[in-house]
Design an enzyme around this catalytic site. Structure first.
Site, mmCIF file in Angstrom:
data_model
loop_
_atom_site.group_PDB
_atom_site.id
_atom_site.type_symbol
_atom_site.label_atom_id
_atom_site.label_comp_id
_atom_site.label_asym_id
_atom_site.label_seq_id
_atom_site.Cartn_x
_atom_site.Cartn_y
_atom_site.Cartn_z
ATOM 1 N N TRP A 103 0.273 4.045 12.480
ATOM 2 C CA TRP A 103 -0.534 3.095 11.250
ATOM 3 C C TRP A 103 -0.952 1.995 11.591
ATOM 4 O O TRP A 103 -1.936 1.504 11.311
ATOM 5 C CB TRP A 103 0.412 2.962 9.954
ATOM 6 N N ASP A 173 0.934 -5.239 7.077
ATOM 7 C CA ASP A 173 0.799 -3.957 6.146
ATOM 8 C C ASP A 173 2.331 -3.495 5.875
ATOM 9 O O ASP A 173 3.111 -3.243 6.609
ATOM 10 C CB ASP A 173 0.342 -2.745 7.176
ATOM 11 N N LYS A 197 4.249 4.308 -2.310
ATOM 12 C CA LYS A 197 5.629 4.265 -1.792
ATOM 13 C C LYS A 197 6.476 3.532 -2.520
ATOM 14 O O LYS A 197 7.575 4.136 -3.221
ATOM 15 C CB LYS A 197 5.479 3.948 -0.325
HETATM 16 C C1 PLP Z 1 2.741 2.009 6.930
HETATM 17 C C2 PLP Z 1 1.301 2.439 6.328
HETATM 18 N N1 PLP Z 1 0.124 2.139 6.223
HETATM 19 C C3 PLP Z 1 -0.905 2.555 5.860
HETATM 20 C C4 PLP Z 1 -0.856 3.963 5.213
HETATM 21 C C5 PLP Z 1 -2.149 4.567 4.682
HETATM 22 O O1 PLP Z 1 -1.943 4.223 3.210
HETATM 23 P P1 PLP Z 1 -3.195 4.881 2.344
HETATM 24 O O2 PLP Z 1 -3.030 6.058 2.155
HETATM 25 O O3 PLP Z 1 -3.038 4.144 0.936
HETATM 26 O O4 PLP Z 1 -4.487 4.563 2.864
HETATM 27 C C6 PLP Z 1 0.377 4.669 4.885
HETATM 28 C C7 PLP Z 1 0.493 5.818 4.308
HETATM 29 O O5 PLP Z 1 1.343 6.553 4.524
HETATM 30 C C8 PLP Z 1 1.465 4.099 5.521
HETATM 31 O O6 PLP Z 1 2.674 4.469 5.484
#
Ligand code: PLP
Length: 362
Positions: A103, A173, A197
């Protein structure tokens, strides 16, 4: 399945049962309005109250004052990967990224399309088993901001304490661990998290942003991607994901009733220990992916001796009402997501199942 399962999915994920029950009670007629929140105008007094309460509850839980705003946006954390550099990475500047998993890689790649980035540290070698030490972090000169991913959902690692780069804005994030423990949120210039989550259902992305960042955000970008516009309009510039915001507010109220972040932290540590202890006492039958000092309390990743056993593990667990344990393909094996809403009973059930599975197959 007639009973509710223990849902170990990484997200969308399990929600607190009392929250679902409250939503059920209010589903058809929200507090005498004669309608569901889903059917309500986002310009109504009732919805405005929900929106304001959600912002106030979030700030209260994070210990933030008037110099912060909380925004409820759409597009997921993935849109924040672009929105952060669009707003804060000006021409001639550089933004620093610390890579601790896929991510953060995605966040950095998105920023690199929009401006210059610098990788201040990466733990890719060894497949993101750990969080870098402070000594490993090499910042560029005067970066526009430093971006970290507080918890790496796929790899099961988590920052145990946060770095402090003084006046350089720290952006995080926190999609998979926001509100899981006590921390000093005042150290952050901006925090973002997809709700699905640890905060509620999918559909809303929470952005916690410091006032000075709003003031310096770019204005020459598309309106919907401007933090200042969303802040000025109280997250009501356009139609918000109103039902998701309502659900997030119920989760925030539940969190406060549980004792807030200190209580959640204690509970999360105990829950995770139930599973990590089995891994550590299994004589190598279970092997954790993350280094011990980087372990996440939210996503617990581990392997079994072979893939056949991993398949059997997942299918037998499912039969016993524990679902969502298959790991991400880039790590393999198993992943138990134990977010705030996962009960201690769920973690105990998994811990007992792991011991029994090892007894039969070890
Ligand atoms: C740490 C992290 N950042 C970003 C995301 C992406 O999130 P989204 O699906 O809301 O774009 C996730 C999704 O699993 C994640 O675990």
């Amino acid at each position: 399945m007639t009973e509710r399962v223990f849902n170990f999915n990484a997200g969308p994920a399990t929600l607190p049962l009392p929250v679902l029950e409250e939503a059920q009670r209010e589903m058809l007629n929200y507090r005498g309005s004669g309608m569901s929140v889903m059917e309500m105008s986002h310009r109504s007094k009732e919805y405005e109250a929900i929106n304001n309460e959600a912002e106030a509850n979030m700030k209260e839980l994070l210990g933030l004052g008037d110099n912060y705003r909380v925004l409820f946006l759409q597009g997921g954390a993935s849109t924040q990967f672009a929105m952060v550099p669009m707003n804060f990475l000006q021409a001639g500047q550089r933004a620093d990224y610390i890579l601790t998993g896929s991510w953060s890689e995605k966040a950095q790649k998105e920023a690199a399309k929009l401006g210059q980035t610098h990788i201040a540290a990466t733990t890719q070698e060894g497949n993101y088993k750990r969080i870098p030490s402070l000594e490993e972090i090499q910042l560029s000169e005067a970066p526009a901001y430093v971006h970290i991913t507080s918890n790496n959902t796929i790899f099961g690692t988590q920052w145990q304490s946060f770095p402090d780069f003084g006046d350089i804005p720290l952006v995080a994030d926190m999609s998979s661990d926001i509100l899981c423990k006590l921390f000093d949120a005042n150290k952050f210039a901006l925090i973002y998290a997809g709700a699905q989550k640890n905060l509620g259902p999918s559909g809303v992305t929470v952005v916690v942003i410091r006032q000075d960042m709003i003031e310096k955000a770019a204005t020459n970008i598309p309106t919907m991607l401007r933090y200042d516009i969303h802040a000025k309009n109280n997250s009501l510039y356009n139609t918000p994901p109103s039902y998701s915001v309502y659900m997030v507010n119920l989760v925030l109220k539940w969190l406060k009733a549980q004792g807030g972040l200190a209580a959640m932290e204690q509970r999360n540590l105990e829950k995770a220990a139930l599973i990590y202890d089995v891994i550590d006492n299994s004589n190598g039958f279970y092997t954790g992916h993350a280094d011990k000092d980087s372990r996440s309390t939210m996503n617990i990743t581990f392997r079994l001796p072979n893939e056949d056993l991993e398949k059997t593990f997942a299918s037998e667990a499912t039969k016993q009402g524990m679902i969502g344990l298959k790991g991400h393909r880039s790590v393999g094996g198993m992943r138990a997501s134990t977010y705030n809403a996962m009960s201690r009973e769920g973690c105990q059930a998994l811990s007992d199942f792991m011991k029994e599975f090892m007894r039969k197959n070890g």
